[in-house]
Motif scaffolding. Structure first.
Motif, PDB file in Angstrom:
ATOM      1  N   UNK A 109     123.681 -44.604   1.774  1.00 33.15           N
ATOM      2  CA  UNK A 109     123.831 -43.245   1.234  1.00 33.15           C
ATOM      3  C   UNK A 109     124.292 -42.258   2.301  1.00 33.15           C
ATOM      4  N   UNK A 110     123.714 -42.324   3.491  1.00 31.03           N
ATOM      5  CA  UNK A 110     124.076 -41.356   4.529  1.00 31.03           C
ATOM      6  C   UNK A 110     125.556 -41.476   4.914  1.00 31.03           C
ATOM      7  N   UNK A 111     126.073 -42.671   5.235  1.00 30.51           N
ATOM      8  CA  UNK A 111     127.498 -42.725   5.576  1.00 30.51           C
ATOM      9  C   UNK A 111     128.416 -42.422   4.395  1.00 30.51           C
ATOM     10  N   UNK A 112     128.011 -42.784   3.177  1.00 30.87           N
ATOM     11  CA  UNK A 112     128.825 -42.442   2.016  1.00 30.87           C
ATOM     12  C   UNK A 112     128.909 -40.932   1.860  1.00 30.87           C
ATOM     13  N   UNK A 113     127.768 -40.257   2.013  1.00 26.69           N
ATOM     14  CA  UNK A 113     127.769 -38.799   1.943  1.00 26.69           C
ATOM     15  C   UNK A 113     128.584 -38.207   3.092  1.00 26.69           C
ATOM     16  N   UNK A 114     128.477 -38.803   4.286  1.00 23.06           N
ATOM     17  CA  UNK A 114     129.227 -38.304   5.442  1.00 23.06           C
ATOM     18  C   UNK A 114     130.729 -38.369   5.186  1.00 23.06           C
ATOM     19  N   UNK A 115     131.192 -39.465   4.628  1.00 21.84           N
ATOM     20  CA  UNK A 115     132.621 -39.616   4.341  1.00 21.84           C
ATOM     21  C   UNK A 115     133.083 -38.594   3.310  1.00 21.84           C
ATOM     22  N   UNK A 116     132.274 -38.396   2.281  1.00 22.48           N
ATOM     23  CA  UNK A 116     132.633 -37.453   1.225  1.00 22.48           C
ATOM     24  C   UNK A 116     132.692 -36.024   1.770  1.00 22.48           C
ATOM     25  N   UNK A 117     131.718 -35.668   2.567  1.00 22.87           N
ATOM     26  CA  UNK A 117     131.675 -34.324   3.144  1.00 22.87           C
ATOM     27  C   UNK A 117     132.855 -34.117   4.097  1.00 22.87           C
ATOM     28  N   UNK A 118     133.151 -35.120   4.915  1.00 24.02           N
ATOM     29  CA  UNK A 118     134.271 -35.000   5.856  1.00 24.02           C
ATOM     30  C   UNK A 118     135.586 -34.773   5.129  1.00 24.02           C
ATOM     31  N   UNK A 119     135.730 -35.390   3.961  1.00 23.99           N
ATOM     32  CA  UNK A 119     136.977 -35.277   3.211  1.00 23.99           C
ATOM     33  C   UNK A 119     137.080 -33.984   2.422  1.00 23.99           C
ATOM     34  N   UNK A 156     126.343 -37.529  -7.010  1.00 26.81           N
ATOM     35  CA  UNK A 156     126.574 -36.369  -7.880  1.00 26.81           C
ATOM     36  C   UNK A 156     125.954 -35.114  -7.281  1.00 26.81           C
ATOM     37  N   UNK A 157     124.769 -35.246  -6.701  1.00 25.44           N
ATOM     38  CA  UNK A 157     124.126 -34.101  -6.056  1.00 25.44           C
ATOM     39  C   UNK A 157     124.942 -33.627  -4.855  1.00 25.44           C
ATOM     40  N   UNK A 158     125.501 -34.580  -4.105  1.00 27.25           N
ATOM     41  CA  UNK A 158     126.334 -34.200  -2.959  1.00 27.25           C
ATOM     42  C   UNK A 158     127.552 -33.415  -3.428  1.00 27.25           C
ATOM     43  N   UNK A 159     128.171 -33.848  -4.530  1.00 26.97           N
ATOM     44  CA  UNK A 159     129.304 -33.102  -5.092  1.00 26.97           C
ATOM     45  C   UNK A 159     128.878 -31.686  -5.471  1.00 26.97           C
ATOM     46  N   UNK A 160     127.680 -31.541  -6.045  1.00 22.73           N
ATOM     47  CA  UNK A 160     127.183 -30.196  -6.392  1.00 22.73           C
ATOM     48  C   UNK A 160     127.057 -29.345  -5.131  1.00 22.73           C
ATOM     49  N   UNK A 161     126.525 -29.923  -4.066  1.00 16.83           N
ATOM     50  CA  UNK A 161     126.352 -29.186  -2.817  1.00 16.83           C
ATOM     51  C   UNK A 161     127.704 -28.780  -2.228  1.00 16.83           C
ATOM     52  N   UNK A 162     128.658 -29.681  -2.291  1.00 11.54           N
ATOM     53  CA  UNK A 162     130.010 -29.361  -1.825  1.00 11.54           C
ATOM     54  C   UNK A 162     130.602 -28.246  -2.672  1.00 11.54           C
ATOM     55  N   UNK A 163     130.393 -28.322  -3.985  1.00  6.03           N
ATOM     56  CA  UNK A 163     130.966 -27.344  -4.909  1.00  6.03           C
ATOM     57  C   UNK A 163     130.474 -25.927  -4.634  1.00  6.03           C
ATOM     58  N   UNK A 164     129.200 -25.792  -4.234  1.00  7.00           N
ATOM     59  CA  UNK A 164     128.656 -24.449  -3.963  1.00  7.00           C
ATOM     60  C   UNK A 164     128.855 -24.032  -2.512  1.00  7.00           C
ATOM     61  N   UNK A 165     129.476 -24.895  -1.709  1.00  8.60           N
ATOM     62  CA  UNK A 165     129.722 -24.552  -0.319  1.00  8.60           C
ATOM     63  C   UNK A 165     128.481 -24.547   0.545  1.00  8.60           C
ATOM     64  N   UNK A 166     127.577 -25.495   0.305  1.00 10.28           N
ATOM     65  CA  UNK A 166     126.342 -25.555   1.096  1.00 10.28           C
ATOM     66  C   UNK A 166     126.660 -25.667   2.579  1.00 10.28           C
ATOM     67  N   UNK A 167     125.891 -24.968   3.386  1.00  4.81           N
ATOM     68  CA  UNK A 167     126.052 -25.048   4.839  1.00  4.81           C
ATOM     69  C   UNK A 167     125.505 -26.358   5.389  1.00  4.81           C
ATOM     70  N   UNK A 168     124.381 -26.799   4.829  1.00  8.35           N
ATOM     71  CA  UNK A 168     123.718 -28.030   5.264  1.00  8.35           C
ATOM     72  C   UNK A 168     123.408 -28.861   4.031  1.00  8.35           C
ATOM     73  N   UNK A 169     123.798 -30.130   4.060  1.00  6.68           N
ATOM     74  CA  UNK A 169     123.556 -31.052   2.956  1.00  6.68           C
ATOM     75  C   UNK A 169     122.613 -32.139   3.448  1.00  6.68           C
ATOM     76  N   UNK A 170     121.513 -32.306   2.752  1.00  5.13           N
ATOM     77  CA  UNK A 170     120.490 -33.285   3.138  1.00  5.13           C
ATOM     78  C   UNK A 170     120.599 -34.498   2.229  1.00  5.13           C
ATOM     79  N   UNK A 171     120.832 -35.665   2.815  1.00  4.48           N
ATOM     80  CA  UNK A 171     120.879 -36.916   2.062  1.00  4.48           C
ATOM     81  C   UNK A 171     119.511 -37.576   2.159  1.00  4.48           C
TER      82      UNK A 171
END
Length: 326
Positions: A154-164, A122-137
């Motif tokens: 967590x890291x690869x799951x976040x990586x896949x979500x960010x890539x998409x 959920x936090x990763x989605x928030x970071x994506x939503x605000x257009x964060x330049x760097x997302x820390x998992x």
């Protein structure tokens, strides 16, 4: 000596994909400056918002390009801290433990990169939503405050979500990373760099009491616990779901599992805790390190830690298609 070159190093204009965690009270200007001078990016810990302390630490770091990190829910109480810090032109501002939305526009207007530290998807989605330049998992092995996700998933799951959904964003891994093996593994999992806390907490430049440094050198990775007792004793109202990883000691043995009783006695126990912390008592106040303690055998200059970590990771990744070595 080969170095790791990737999108993170190019975006931040650094030599090594290593960022120091903005550890409250420990991550001051000297540590941030040393990490930046060694080729990483140092972050000053904004903590709970002491403007005088922040001014002092930026003055100490003068001459080096550094960033800053804030506890987001605390920053909401004193938003002028961000305004003041942005006048110092930090390279990046990291927001952790709260909604980043109230601050993102001001950070961008101040020409700093937006970093969002995340403890779950959920936090990763928030970071994506605000257009964060760097997302820390940040995974559960990390020292200090965090949550419960394990880094290997967590890291690869976040990586896949960010890539998409936000392919221009850069992913950084945090928690349990203390040497080149941790950096190399994080890159293999899909991160483009690491945020290092505990290993740099155990550095000569960190603002850490000598007795606490002695405690980490003697500890192994089993000697920590996730708990809320330090926050209760300090009467700091951390949000639900966020605990702190600290050293197991007489204080945690006395109060972990008896949080209600500690809360009822906080008026008495709070001053005792603060006195013990000020004295560097490793048994009766929290010692703030993570599971990476088991990988640390000496207190060293931050430059040596950063350079060794980067060189070892580059050596391990040599020949791997996912890393460009120059």
């Amino acid at each position: 000596m080969p170095v790791i070159s990737n999108r993170l190093t190019r975006t931040l204009n650094i030599t090594h994909p290593i960022i120091s965690a903005p550890m409250a009270f420990a991550g001051g200007g000297a540590l941030a400056a040393a990490v930046s001078a060694a080729g990483g990016l140092g972050l000053i810990g904004g903590g709970y918002g002491d403007s005088t302390w922040l001014d002092e630490q930026f003055a100490i770091a003068a001459g080096q390009r550094v960033g800053v990190g804030f506890i987001t829910w605390s920053l909401r109480k004193s938003p002028s801290l961000l305004t003041d810090v942005l006048k110092r032109k930090p390279a990046a501002v990291m927001l952790s433990f709260g909604d980043p939305r109230p601050f993102v526009d001001e950070i961008r207007d101040g020409s700093a990169l937006v970093m969002c530290q995340c403890q779950n998807i959920d936090h990763v989605w928030d970071a994506i939503d605000v257009g964060a330049d760097i997302i820390v998992a940040q995974n559960a092995e990390a020292g200090g405050h965090g949550a419960l996700r394990g880094g290997l998933s967590f890291v690869p799951e976040a990586a896949d979500l960010i890539a998409a959904h936000s392919p221009n964003a850069l992913l950084v891994a945090a928690g349990g990373i203390a040497d080149g093996r941790g950096l190399a593994a994080s890159l293999m999992l899909g991160a483009e760099g690491v945020l290092v806390g505990t290993r740099l907490w155990a550095s000569a430049e960190a603002l850490v009491h000598r007795r606490h440094h002695e405690a980490i050198v003697e500890a192994n990775g089993d000697e920590t616990i996730r708990t809320t007792v330090a926050d209760i004793a300090r009467q700091i109202p951390w949000p639900r779901g966020l605990t702190a990883r600290v050293r197991r000691n007489a204080f945690t043995q006395r109060w972990h599992g008896r949080e209600d009783l500690l809360e009822r006695n906080a008026a008495v126990e709070g001053p005792r805790y603060r006195e013990a912390f000020a004295e560097g008592d490793p048994d009766n106040a929290s010692v703030w390190f993570g599971e990476a303690a088991g990988l640390i055998s000496a207190i060293e200059p931050a430059s040596r830690i950063v350079e060794r970590m980067a060189a070892d990771a580059a050596s391990r990744l040599a020949g791997h298609a996912g890393a460009t070595l120059a």
